[in-house]
Design a protein around this motif. Sequence first.
Motif, PDB file in Angstrom:
ATOM      1  N   SER A  61      45.304 146.117  47.596  1.00  0.00           N
ATOM      2  CA  SER A  61      45.564 145.036  46.654  1.00  0.00           C
ATOM      3  C   SER A  61      44.295 144.712  45.901  1.00  0.00           C
ATOM      4  CB  SER A  61      46.058 143.790  47.395  1.00  0.00           C
ATOM      5  OG  SER A  61      47.303 144.043  48.017  1.00  0.00           O
ATOM      6  N   CYS A  62      44.437 144.433  44.613  1.00  0.00           N
ATOM      7  CA  CYS A  62      43.272 144.090  43.795  1.00  0.00           C
ATOM      8  C   CYS A  62      42.725 142.738  44.259  1.00  0.00           C
ATOM      9  CB  CYS A  62      43.684 144.021  42.327  1.00  0.00           C
ATOM     10  SG  CYS A  62      42.356 143.446  41.237  1.00  0.00           S
ATOM     11  N   CYS A  65      43.259 140.136  41.042  1.00  0.00           N
ATOM     12  CA  CYS A  65      44.571 139.648  40.619  1.00  0.00           C
ATOM     13  C   CYS A  65      45.644 139.796  41.684  1.00  0.00           C
ATOM     14  CB  CYS A  65      45.009 140.342  39.334  1.00  0.00           C
ATOM     15  SG  CYS A  65      45.336 142.115  39.540  1.00  0.00           S
ATOM     16  N   GLN A  67      47.312 142.419  42.607  1.00  0.00           N
ATOM     17  CA  GLN A  67      48.305 143.452  42.355  1.00  0.00           C
ATOM     18  C   GLN A  67      48.015 144.712  43.185  1.00  0.00           C
ATOM     19  OE1 GLN A  67      51.089 143.189  40.370  1.00  0.00           O
ATOM     20  NE2 GLN A  67      50.505 141.007  40.276  1.00  0.00           N
ATOM     21  N   ILE A  69      47.283 148.404  43.806  1.00  0.00           N
ATOM     22  CA  ILE A  69      46.607 149.396  42.965  1.00  0.00           C
ATOM     23  C   ILE A  69      46.306 150.664  43.750  1.00  0.00           C
ATOM     24  CG2 ILE A  69      45.529 147.676  41.459  1.00  0.00           C
ATOM     25  CD1 ILE A  69      42.937 148.054  42.989  1.00  0.00           C
ATOM     26  N   CYS A  80      41.564 148.476  38.766  1.00  0.00           N
ATOM     27  CA  CYS A  80      42.851 147.842  38.529  1.00  0.00           C
ATOM     28  C   CYS A  80      43.242 147.997  37.064  1.00  0.00           C
ATOM     29  CB  CYS A  80      42.781 146.354  38.901  1.00  0.00           C
ATOM     30  SG  CYS A  80      44.334 145.457  38.621  1.00  0.00           S
ATOM     31  N   GLY A  81      44.466 148.512  36.830  1.00  0.00           N
ATOM     32  CA  GLY A  81      44.921 148.723  35.466  1.00  0.00           C
ATOM     33  C   GLY A  81      45.332 147.443  34.768  1.00  0.00           C
ATOM     34  N   ARG A  82      45.524 146.332  35.522  1.00  0.00           N
ATOM     35  CA  ARG A  82      45.950 145.072  34.923  1.00  0.00           C
ATOM     36  C   ARG A  82      44.768 144.213  34.491  1.00  0.00           C
ATOM     37  NH1 ARG A  82      51.234 143.427  35.570  1.00  0.00           N
ATOM     38  NH2 ARG A  82      52.559 144.853  36.757  1.00  0.00           N
ATOM     39  N   CYS A  83      43.862 143.960  35.433  1.00  0.00           N
ATOM     40  CA  CYS A  83      42.761 143.040  35.119  1.00  0.00           C
ATOM     41  C   CYS A  83      41.429 143.746  34.865  1.00  0.00           C
ATOM     42  CB  CYS A  83      42.590 142.008  36.232  1.00  0.00           C
ATOM     43  SG  CYS A  83      42.023 142.717  37.800  1.00  0.00           S
ATOM     44  N   TRP A  85      39.438 145.153  37.172  1.00  0.00           N
ATOM     45  CA  TRP A  85      38.507 145.132  38.317  1.00  0.00           C
ATOM     46  C   TRP A  85      38.187 146.563  38.745  1.00  0.00           C
ATOM     47  CZ3 TRP A  85      39.266 147.229  43.142  1.00  0.00           C
ATOM     48  CH2 TRP A  85      38.294 146.928  44.113  1.00  0.00           C
TER      49      TRP A  85
END
Length: 330
Positions: A61-62, A65, A67, A69, A80-83, A85
Amino acid sequence: MAIALVTALGVASYFYTRGRTLIIAVFVALVVYFTVRWLIAWMYRTRYWYHRGTKGHYSKSCPNCGQYIYRRKRDWILQCGRCGWTAGWPGLRWVTHSVPARQLRRTVIGPQLIIVVLAVSALAVSFAVVDLGPNQGATGVSLPNENVLASSETKITRHPSETTDGSSISSSATTTADSKYSIDTELAEQLIIERTNTVRKSHGLSTLSEGEIPTRFAEQHSQDMGEYAFYAHSGPNGTSPMERMEGLATKCNGPGSENIHRAPLASSVRIYGTNEVVNIYSESQLAEYVIRGWMNSPGHRENMLDERWSKTGVGVYVANDTVYITIVFC
């Protein structure tokens, strides 16, 4: 495995044919073998995981955020592709969290590491015996090099060491009934010292003066090897090479070392490391022969070019159709 084995055998052959002992050559071969295997395995591991990613193999988990990953293919480092990190500390993540770094650790850590550590340790000890530093109170010893001897294909003209009545010939000027073949050992000793200083001067080093103590050590050891028919840095009374060198260091008030050599008395002997043949009945050619042979052998060369030395002594002794040569440094 094949590439590592061929490389290791080649390196072992190189070391052994240049005067290193069989033990050193074997340990070097072990180190080279495992190192090459590691490098190849590491490159293939890195290539595989770079193109594959870690989906199904590594996920978390990131921490930023929350999520789920995993490292996608063609990503060098988990991120992390979302935030956005990215794993690891900035500036250090390539060393700690990158694909090459992780695969290097996976490749190295294992039972084989113990073997290589032992091999490297033994190799270090072997080289330490060859040349210990002056701050340790010990002395350097250049290992004997049998390879300097003429090969079996070399034409040998033998030189008897006894007269017709069985009495020994004087070691200071050995002659035969044929005056064409004679060796003045005192002249040979002086020429070897002169040649040594010429070589050192050409390498920007100080020249060496002939010292009473190193001369006495050199002459005694050459005579011992000739009279007791052995070839080693140890003494005929069982003293080890380091014990002999420690005795020299005590008398010289500093570190000491020696090179030794033996050769059959012959009119045609090959200089080690070359295809050149010389007549060692000639004192000048004998000096050229032994100095060039030592300079072509790594351990002996190190002794010849050691900047610690200020004095030297040479002993040349003839016995049983063989000439024994010792040069001592301190």
